[in-house]
Design an enzyme around this catalytic site. Structure first.
Site, short mmCIF file in Angstrom:
data_model
loop_
_atom_site.label_atom_id
_atom_site.label_comp_id
_atom_site.label_asym_id
_atom_site.label_seq_id
_atom_site.Cartn_x
_atom_site.Cartn_y
_atom_site.Cartn_z
N GLU A 278 0.42 -0.98 -0.06
CA GLU A 278 -0.35 -0.31 0.05
C GLU A 278 0.88 1.55 0.03
OE1 GLU A 278 -2.81 0.56 3.08
OE2 GLU A 278 -3.51 1.89 2.48
N LYS B 236 -7.20 -0.84 11.65
CA LYS B 236 -6.39 -0.96 10.75
C LYS B 236 -5.23 -0.38 10.15
CE LYS B 236 -5.81 -1.01 6.18
NZ LYS B 236 -5.43 -0.18 5.08
N ASP C 20 5.35 -14.07 11.96
CA ASP C 20 4.05 -15.05 11.97
C ASP C 20 3.10 -13.70 12.15
OD1 ASP C 20 1.77 -16.14 11.66
OD2 ASP C 20 1.93 -17.85 13.13
N HIS D 144 -2.70 10.89 0.72
CA HIS D 144 -2.41 8.93 -0.06
C HIS D 144 -2.53 8.96 -1.48
CE1 HIS D 144 -3.19 5.29 -0.26
NE2 HIS D 144 -4.29 5.46 -0.06
C1 LIG Z 1 2.08 11.44 2.50
C2 LIG Z 1 2.47 11.90 3.91
C3 LIG Z 1 3.77 11.92 4.94
C4 LIG Z 1 2.89 13.66 3.22
O1 LIG Z 1 2.62 14.81 4.52
P1 LIG Z 1 3.57 15.89 4.06
O2 LIG Z 1 2.92 16.64 4.74
O3 LIG Z 1 2.93 16.80 2.23
O4 LIG Z 1 5.16 16.13 4.23
P2 LIG Z 1 6.40 16.38 3.94
O5 LIG Z 1 6.51 15.96 2.46
O6 LIG Z 1 6.21 17.04 4.57
O7 LIG Z 1 7.51 15.68 4.39
C5 LIG Z 1 8.10 15.90 5.95
C6 LIG Z 1 8.30 13.72 6.09
O8 LIG Z 1 7.33 13.05 5.49
C7 LIG Z 1 8.25 11.94 5.13
N1 LIG Z 1 7.86 11.96 3.34
C8 LIG Z 1 6.91 12.56 2.66
N2 LIG Z 1 6.35 11.72 1.47
C9 LIG Z 1 7.31 11.01 1.44
C10 LIG Z 1 7.48 10.36 0.02
N3 LIG Z 1 6.76 10.67 -1.22
N4 LIG Z 1 8.06 9.37 0.34
C11 LIG Z 1 8.49 8.79 1.25
N5 LIG Z 1 9.06 9.87 2.78
C12 LIG Z 1 8.09 10.39 1.98
C13 LIG Z 1 9.58 12.38 5.16
O9 LIG Z 1 10.45 11.17 5.95
C14 LIG Z 1 9.14 13.81 5.30
O10 LIG Z 1 10.95 14.45 5.73
P3 LIG Z 1 11.48 14.71 4.50
O11 LIG Z 1 12.53 13.66 4.41
O12 LIG Z 1 11.32 15.33 3.15
O13 LIG Z 1 12.52 15.81 5.61
C15 LIG Z 1 1.42 12.30 4.55
O14 LIG Z 1 0.44 13.37 3.79
C16 LIG Z 1 0.40 11.03 5.24
O15 LIG Z 1 1.38 11.22 6.26
N6 LIG Z 1 -0.44 11.27 5.04
C17 LIG Z 1 -1.12 9.84 6.36
C18 LIG Z 1 -0.51 8.90 4.39
C19 LIG Z 1 -1.47 7.28 5.60
O16 LIG Z 1 -1.95 7.67 6.68
N7 LIG Z 1 -1.69 5.88 4.41
C20 LIG Z 1 -2.04 5.12 5.14
C21 LIG Z 1 -3.53 4.54 4.00
S1 LIG Z 1 -4.81 5.30 4.45
C22 LIG Z 1 -5.36 3.75 5.42
O17 LIG Z 1 -5.37 2.79 4.58
C23 LIG Z 1 -5.70 3.53 6.68
C24 LIG Z 1 -6.52 5.20 7.45
C25 LIG Z 1 -6.70 5.98 6.87
O18 LIG Z 1 -7.72 4.68 6.84
C26 LIG Z 1 -6.64 4.93 8.73
C27 LIG Z 1 -7.72 5.53 9.58
O19 LIG Z 1 -8.66 6.12 8.98
O20 LIG Z 1 -7.24 6.18 11.08
N1 LIG Z 2 -0.96 -20.98 16.76
C1 LIG Z 2 0.40 -20.44 16.64
O1 LIG Z 2 0.66 -19.33 16.09
C2 LIG Z 2 1.32 -21.42 15.17
C3 LIG Z 2 2.45 -20.80 15.19
N2 LIG Z 2 3.71 -21.53 14.73
C4 LIG Z 2 4.39 -20.86 13.83
O2 LIG Z 2 5.80 -21.22 14.79
C5 LIG Z 2 7.21 -20.60 14.38
C6 LIG Z 2 7.46 -19.74 15.88
O3 LIG Z 2 7.55 -21.23 16.49
P1 LIG Z 2 9.80 -21.19 17.17
O4 LIG Z 2 9.25 -21.83 18.46
O5 LIG Z 2 9.50 -19.42 17.95
O6 LIG Z 2 10.25 -21.19 16.06
P2 LIG Z 2 11.03 -22.43 15.93
O7 LIG Z 2 10.31 -23.96 15.99
O8 LIG Z 2 11.92 -22.16 14.48
O9 LIG Z 2 11.99 -22.47 17.38
C7 LIG Z 2 13.47 -22.09 17.36
C8 LIG Z 2 14.30 -22.16 17.24
O10 LIG Z 2 15.33 -21.07 17.54
C9 LIG Z 2 16.36 -21.53 17.77
N3 LIG Z 2 17.34 -20.56 19.02
C10 LIG Z 2 18.45 -20.31 18.93
N4 LIG Z 2 18.28 -19.18 19.82
C11 LIG Z 2 17.70 -18.94 20.62
C12 LIG Z 2 17.21 -17.30 21.42
N5 LIG Z 2 18.18 -17.00 21.59
N6 LIG Z 2 15.95 -18.07 21.92
C13 LIG Z 2 15.59 -19.03 21.51
N7 LIG Z 2 15.42 -19.66 20.92
C14 LIG Z 2 16.82 -20.09 19.84
C15 LIG Z 2 15.97 -22.96 18.91
O11 LIG Z 2 17.00 -24.01 18.89
P3 LIG Z 2 17.18 -24.75 20.41
O12 LIG Z 2 16.07 -25.60 19.71
O13 LIG Z 2 18.57 -25.54 20.49
O14 LIG Z 2 16.55 -24.33 21.46
C16 LIG Z 2 14.66 -23.36 18.40
O15 LIG Z 2 15.54 -24.56 17.99
C17 LIG Z 2 5.98 -19.28 13.53
O16 LIG Z 2 7.07 -19.67 12.08
C18 LIG Z 2 4.92 -19.48 13.31
O17 LIG Z 2 4.66 -19.35 12.21
C19 LIG Z 2 3.62 -22.97 14.28
C20 LIG Z 2 2.30 -23.54 14.96
C21 LIG Z 2 1.08 -22.67 15.68
#
Ligand SMILES: CC(C)(COP(=O)([O-])OP(=O)([O-])OC[C@H]1O[C@@H](n2cnc3c(N)ncnc32)[C@H](O)[C@@H]1OP(=O)([O-])[O-])[C@@H](O)C(=O)NCCC(=O)NCCSC(=O)C[C@@](C)(O)CC(=O)[O-]
Ligand SMILES: NC(=O)C1=CN([C@@H]2O[C@H](COP(=O)(O)OP(=O)(O)OC[C@H]3O[C@@H](n4cnc5c(N)ncnc54)[C@H](OP(=O)(O)O)[C@@H]3O)[C@@H](O)[C@H]2O)C=CC1
Length: 429
Positions: free
Chosen positions: A82, A269, A285, A383
């Site tokens: 998006e 959202k 995940d 947007h």
């Molecule tokens: C789009 C802006 C940021 C413009 O806003 P603006 O004020 O025109 O931005 P600006 O030109 O003053 O720039 C400010 C900073 O924004 C960044 N920026 C600015 N433009 C860019 C670009 N092209 N690419 C990357 N970064 C950008 C960048 O960091 C920039 O700083 P700088 O680096 O220039 O000093 C603003 O209008 C905005 O935030 N709008 C909202 C957008 C949004 O929420 N989108 C989500 C989609 S809608 C949705 O799905 C959810 C919703 C909305 O329904 C949720 C809800 O209802 O609560």
């Molecule tokens: N309901 C749900 O959300 C479910 C999700 N899943 C899936 O399970 C996955 C995640 O399971 P998860 O058990 O995290 O992953 P893994 O089964 O891959 O286990 C983590 C592995 O990381 C290793 N490890 C290395 N360093 C570390 C550390 N610092 N801390 C902890 N572990 C370490 C462990 O090794 P060692 O064994 O040697 O300790 C272990 O084997 C995701 O892909 C998810 O989508 C699966 C089933 C249900």
């Protein structure tokens, strides 16, 4: 640590951005190759990850900039289809860093495993017996996954509840046992499932009932991450809108979401617009995170906002978020998908807890980005201007034509596919 403040990054070409990254983050040859390679996740690797593979499915992969969290700089990898989400997150992170950045924390990090027991001859007695044998059960679960205990994690607590106690139906009355596990840096689903499956026979013996489900709970309310920002109103000033007016608009918008589920779902959202792309980019995940976040938003008996926005005594805008965040920096796809590994490395993330905190900070930023736009110019201006390139492509524009058509769509204030098709036809003549 390299600053995440990179002005004008979005005006560079993709190649220029990659070169800057290489330089700023001292990337290795392999890391650079992964981010440049359209086929970073090879089909061969994908074929080992899921079933019936026919290819890989790509998403745009960008960087959220300007993030300062607990005084540490983060460039935030975001995988999302998006437009305007990455820009909006960066926009708010830029404002918040001027206000001192995001403050985040996690109080504890325990994942929950559930065991469902039905048909106990005496549920009260079964509950008592489980509590009586708590230490034995916890030890048995640890013994089923000793490596996590060696890492300093393992089962930390256990409890039990009786559900539908007064219900005569043999289907609905059940005992549910929870184990609370420190899974260290893993999300821990597979670890927990191993543990609960392994101790189920002991649970049956103790309760004299029958165990059906043995599975992780995705309602990770013992793995909460919080983020907060405090913004002086002058930083919110936008066009002709005074900072105080923007602040008040944001607070009114929050109150709307807090009081009305129709608004809360859209509001949330917008928060997940920030959270999901980081969860996806880091190979975590996102279904688990989504399910947990929405359930937590309904914890008070009605579905409400995942954030709160208020005004403090100095008149600053105060934003807060608290969400279950069951992510890992190891396990699952985090170290299998080359871009997930890359994402974690450029964030310089050291623990799952740290990743969880950065993710909720991005969610809070994204929420404010949307609310600020909604409370001022409206969402379409910022947007749709950024979405115009996708609309131009959907209307048939290719190559150099894309920028030309997108610009015309914005100028004519008609950013829609039908209009793009018309403009493409005219361009070709
Ligand atoms: C789009 C802006 C940021 C413009 O806003 P603006 O004020 O025109 O931005 P600006 O030109 O003053 O720039 C400010 C900073 O924004 C960044 N920026 C600015 N433009 C860019 C670009 N092209 N690419 C990357 N970064 C950008 C960048 O960091 C920039 O700083 P700088 O680096 O220039 O000093 C603003 O209008 C905005 O935030 N709008 C909202 C957008 C949004 O929420 N989108 C989500 C989609 S809608 C949705 O799905 C959810 C919703 C909305 O329904 C949720 C809800 O209802 O609560
Ligand atoms: N309901 C749900 O959300 C479910 C999700 N899943 C899936 O399970 C996955 C995640 O399971 P998860 O058990 O995290 O992953 P893994 O089964 O891959 O286990 C983590 C592995 O990381 C290793 N490890 C290395 N360093 C570390 C550390 N610092 N801390 C902890 N572990 C370490 C462990 O090794 P060692 O064994 O040697 O300790 C272990 O084997 C995701 O892909 C998810 O989508 C699966 C089933 C249900």
């Amino acid at each position: 640590m390299t600053s995440s403040r990179i002005p004008g990054f979005y005006n560079m070409t993709v190649e220029e951005r990659r070169a800057l990254l290489r330089e700023a983050f001292s990337l290795t040859e392999a890391e650079t190759q992964n981010v440049s390679d359209a086929d970073a996740l090879t089909v061969g690797k994908a074929d080992n990850m899921i079933e019936n593979v026919i290819g890989t499915y790509q998403l745009p992969f960008g960087l959220g900039l300007n993030f300062l969290v607990n005084g540490k700089e983060y460039v935030v990898p975001m995988a999302i289809e998006e437009a305007s989400v990455v820009a909006s997150a960066s926009h708010i992170a830029k404002i918040v860093r001027e206000a001192g950045g995001f403050q985040t924390e996690s109080k504890e990090r325990r994942m929950i495993g559930q065991i469902q027991v039905v048909g106990c001859p005496d549920f009260q007695e079964a509950e008592q017996q489980i509590l009586h044998q708590k230490e034995l059960l916890m030890k048995a679960a640890d013994d089923a996954y000793p490596s996590i205990v060696r890492r300093g994690g393992g089962v930390k607590d256990l409890d039990v509840r009786i559900l539908n106690e007064e219900d005569a139906s043999s289907y609905s009355k059940m005992l549910v046992m929870h184990i609370y596990v420190d899974t260290c840096d893993a999300m821990g689903a597979n670890m927990i499932n191993t543990m609960v499956e392994s101790i189920a026979p002991i649970v049956e013996e103790i309760t004299k009932g029958k165990v059906y489900l043995r599975i992780l709970s995705n309602y990770a309310d013992r793995s909460l991450a919080t983020a907060k920002c405090v913004i002086p109103p002058h930083l919110l000033q936008t066009g002709t809108f005074a900072g105080e007016e923007v602040r008040d608009g944001v607070i009114h918008a929050y109150e709307f979401a807090a009081s009305d589920p129709y608004r809360a779902v859209t509001h949330n959202k917008g928060i997940m617009n920030g959270i999901d792309p980081v969860v996806i980019a880091t190979g975590n995940d996102w279904r688990a995170v989504e399910a947990g976040a929405h359930a937590y938003a309904a914890r008070n008996g009605h579905y409400g906002s995942m954030t709160t926005w208020s005004k403090d005594e100095e008149g600053n805008l105060v934003g807060e978020i608290e969400l279950p965040m069951s992510v890992g920096t190891v396990g699952g796809a985090t170290r299998v998908h080359p871009l997930a590994d890359f994402s974690l490395s450029i964030m310089h993330i050291e623990s799952a807890e740290e990743l969880a905190q950065v993710i909720v900070a991005v969610g809070l930023a994204q929420n404010l980005g949307a609310l600020k736009a909604l409370a001022t110019d409206g969402i379409q201006k910022g947007h749709m201007a950024l979405h115009s390139r996708s609309v131009a492509i959907a209307g048939g524009a290719t190559g150099e034509m894309i920028d030309v058509i997108a610009k015309q769509l914005v100028e004519q204030q008609e950013i829609r596919v039908g209009k793009a098709e018309e403009l493409v036809e005219q361009y070709k003549k």
